[in-house]
Design an enzyme around this catalytic site. Structure first.
Site, PDB file in Angstrom:
ATOM      1  NE  ARG A  82      -2.352   1.880   3.405  1.00 26.41           N
ATOM      2  CZ  ARG A  82      -2.939   3.007   4.620  1.00 26.41           C
ATOM      3  NH1 ARG A  82      -3.611   2.202   4.827  1.00 26.41           N
ATOM      4  NH2 ARG A  82      -1.649   3.446   5.371  1.00 26.41           N
ATOM      5  CE1 TYR A 132      -5.038   6.469   7.419  1.00 19.98           C
ATOM      6  CE2 TYR A 132      -4.168   5.957   4.855  1.00 19.98           C
ATOM      7  CZ  TYR A 132      -4.974   5.569   6.635  1.00 19.98           C
ATOM      8  OH  TYR A 132      -5.352   4.474   7.178  1.00 19.98           O
ATOM      9  CG  ASP A 160      -6.790   3.594   3.229  1.00 21.36           C
ATOM     10  OD1 ASP A 160      -7.606   3.982   2.576  1.00 21.36           O
ATOM     11  OD2 ASP A 160      -7.339   2.585   4.843  1.00 21.36           O
ATOM     12  CG  HIS A 183      -8.197   7.010   6.002  1.00 22.07           C
ATOM     13  ND1 HIS A 183      -9.176   7.744   7.412  1.00 22.07           N
ATOM     14  CD2 HIS A 183      -8.002   5.821   6.550  1.00 22.07           C
ATOM     15  CE1 HIS A 183      -8.988   6.718   8.277  1.00 22.07           C
ATOM     16  NE2 HIS A 183      -8.237   5.153   8.555  1.00 22.07           N
ATOM     17  CD  GLU A 208      -8.487   0.685   2.675  1.00 19.91           C
ATOM     18  OE1 GLU A 208      -7.217   0.555   2.852  1.00 19.91           O
ATOM     19  OE2 GLU A 208      -8.558   0.729   4.117  1.00 19.91           O
ATOM     20  CD  GLU A 238     -10.162   0.274   7.292  1.00 22.58           C
ATOM     21  OE1 GLU A 238      -9.382   0.265   6.691  1.00 22.58           O
ATOM     22  OE2 GLU A 238      -9.836   1.611   8.245  1.00 22.58           O
ATOM     23  NE  ARG A 295      -9.774  -2.570   4.155  1.00 24.17           N
ATOM     24  CZ  ARG A 295      -8.334  -2.566   4.920  1.00 24.17           C
ATOM     25  NH1 ARG A 295      -7.766  -3.678   4.570  1.00 24.17           N
ATOM     26  NH2 ARG A 295      -8.265  -1.956   5.855  1.00 24.17           N
ATOM     27  CD  GLU A 330      -3.826  -2.927   6.663  1.00 17.44           C
ATOM     28  OE1 GLU A 330      -5.440  -2.967   6.786  1.00 17.44           O
ATOM     29  OE2 GLU A 330      -4.004  -1.884   6.953  1.00 17.44           O
ATOM     30  CD1 TRP A 339      -7.607  11.996  10.405  1.00 20.09           C
ATOM     31  CD2 TRP A 339      -8.802   9.745  11.033  1.00 20.09           C
ATOM     32  NE1 TRP A 339      -7.005  11.276  10.327  1.00 20.09           N
ATOM     33  CE2 TRP A 339      -6.756  10.196  10.946  1.00 20.09           C
ATOM     34  CE3 TRP A 339      -8.721   8.790  11.179  1.00 20.09           C
ATOM     35  CZ2 TRP A 339      -6.217   8.770  10.702  1.00 20.09           C
ATOM     36  CZ3 TRP A 339      -8.065   7.931  11.422  1.00 20.09           C
ATOM     37  CH2 TRP A 339      -6.905   7.985  11.232  1.00 20.09           C
TER      38      TRP A 339
END
Ligand code: KDG
Ligand code: MG
Length: 416
Positions: free
Chosen positions: A161, A173, A224, A226, A250, A276, A297, A353, A416
């Site tokens: 990643r 991030y 990602d 995020h 992601e 996630e 995830r 991951e 975030w």
């Protein structure tokens, strides 16, 4: 009539839960662990860590779950899951589902130890020899990120990643000063970060263009977002990244509203990963059934344990979606151990991951899983193969930490 006294995995009396305790420890970062003990002396461990909200789960377990466990048959894993889920009346949510997961994983661990079998064997046996993982590379600019990706490839990683700092932003991030891992929960009150979409959308395609130029086509690359983009911005990024053949993009946009993913799908064939922050099959259902994502995830600790995540994986399989479990360092080695067993079994596995835990964390949680040639191996010990050194754990008291928050340059709160 079955003679329960002669069952290979112990008698009802052997399996009776006689004690359960929550252990909070902070070897570099906070972890909450549930230990369940049976009359026979066999015990099991479950992870109950919810990053930045640890004590909410600890209290839920101590006040509302443990009193219900004492005297129960540890072998009744399904019934205990249903009791804690249906019986609570207030269903779902990250705190409840993390608490249920801790109990569930501890009970699977006990069953494995009583049967003398590794967890993957209890689930149905091995579907693959090795579990492919991805590591985390990041850098302060494209140059440094590419060098970091190279360092991961040199360590044997086949999938990486990549996150790079966004020009003009003080903190981005996933970008860390630590090697192998990033640790976002840094301060007692949330760190304020600033998010700006335009420079991000500009730098990320340039990053992946450079990574393909430097490292070729063979290595799998992931990214990602995020949850930071709107659906149409996410669609643009997914389309701009197509030439670089990502393994996945992601959390391209917040997934509370699955319709957002229709926009991304309409414009791009970049594979998408989500889940996630989900905690039940109901969060995953629309994205899976409408085939709006490619990797799910949701992992064991935040998704109600092995008993529930198995159902999510089965639903995903029906729709051509593979697993790609969350595995940041805020998921304890207990979750990683259980996940590697699950990954070894699950037919529709995609990737796992893997952010290495610190040496301090590994010392508190001795474990059987090992990393070799870009893959994790579960080991063959009974149960999930992760222990807790309680004496050492006691030397690292809880230290309150929360995740950062993000605002736009004009001060507006953002994801975030
Ligand atoms: O606690 C939050 C982290 O687990 C999360 O920020 C990590 O997004 C993450 C990832 O993909 O590992
Ligand atoms: Mg993520």
């Amino acid at each position: 009539m079955v003679n329960v006294e002669s069952e290979p995995h112990g008698s009802r009396r052997d399996r009776e839960i006689v004690a359960a305790r929550v252990i909070v420890t902070s070897p570099g970062r906070n972890f909450v662990t549930l230990k369940i003990e049976t009359r026979s002396g066999v015990s099991g461990l479950g992870d109950a860590t919810l990053n930045g909200r640890e004590l909410a789960v600890a209290a839920y377990l101590e006040q509302h779950v443990i009193p219900n466990l004492i005297g129960r048959d540890a072998g009744r894993i399904e019934d205990t899951w249903q009791f804690l889920y249906r019986g609570a009346y207030w269903r779902r949510g990250p705190v409840t589902m993390t608490a249920i997961a801790a109990v569930d994983v501890a009970l699977w661990d006990i069953l494995g130890k009583m049967a003398g079998l590794p967890l993957y064997q209890l689930l149905g046996g091995r579907s693959r020899d090795v579990v492919l993982v991805y590591g985390h590379a990041s850098g302060r600019d494209i140059e440094e990120t590419s060098a970091e990706v190279g360092r991961f490839i040199a360590q044997g990683y086949r999938a990486v990643r990549a996150q790079c700092a966004v020009p003009g932003l003080a903190k981005s991030y996933g970008v860390t000063r630590m090697k192998n891992a990033y640790e976002p929960a840094e301060s007692e009150l949330p760190l304020q970060t600033v998010w700006s979409t335009a420079p991000y959308l500009e730098v990320v395609p340039r990053l992946f263009e450079r990574l393909r130029a430097d490292h070729g086509r063979e290595v799998e690359l992931l990214h990602d977002v995020h949850h930071r983009l709107t659906p149409i911005e996410a669609a643009r990024l997914a389309r701009d990244l197509e030439p670089y053949r990502l393994f996945w993009l992601e959390d391209a946009t917040p997934a509370e509203n699955p319709d957002g993913f229709e926009h991304i799908r309409r414009h791009s064939v970049t594979p998408l990963a989500v889940g996630e922050v989900f905690n039940s099959i109901w969060d995953c259902r629309a994205l899976l059934e409408r085939q709006l994502i490619d990797y799910i995830r949701t992992t064991i600790v935040h998704g109600g344990g092995i008993t529930h995540v198995r159902r999510i994986a089965d639903l995903a399989a029906l729709h051509g979606v593979r697993t790609g479990f969350h595995g940041a360092t805020d998921l304890s080695p207990v979750t990683l151990g259980a996940a590697v067993h699950f990954d070894t079994w699950v037919p529709n596995f995609g990737i796992q991951e893997y952010m290495r835990h610190s040496e301090q964390t590994d010392a508190v949680f001795p474990h059987d899983y090992t990393f070799r040639d870009g893959c994790l191996h579960s080991g063959e010990s009974a149960g999930h193969g992760v222990q807790l050194d309680e004496k050492l754990a006691a030397r690292f008291p809880y230290s309150p930490k929360q995740l950062p928050v993000a605002r736009l340059p004009d001060g507006t709160m953002w994801d975030w």
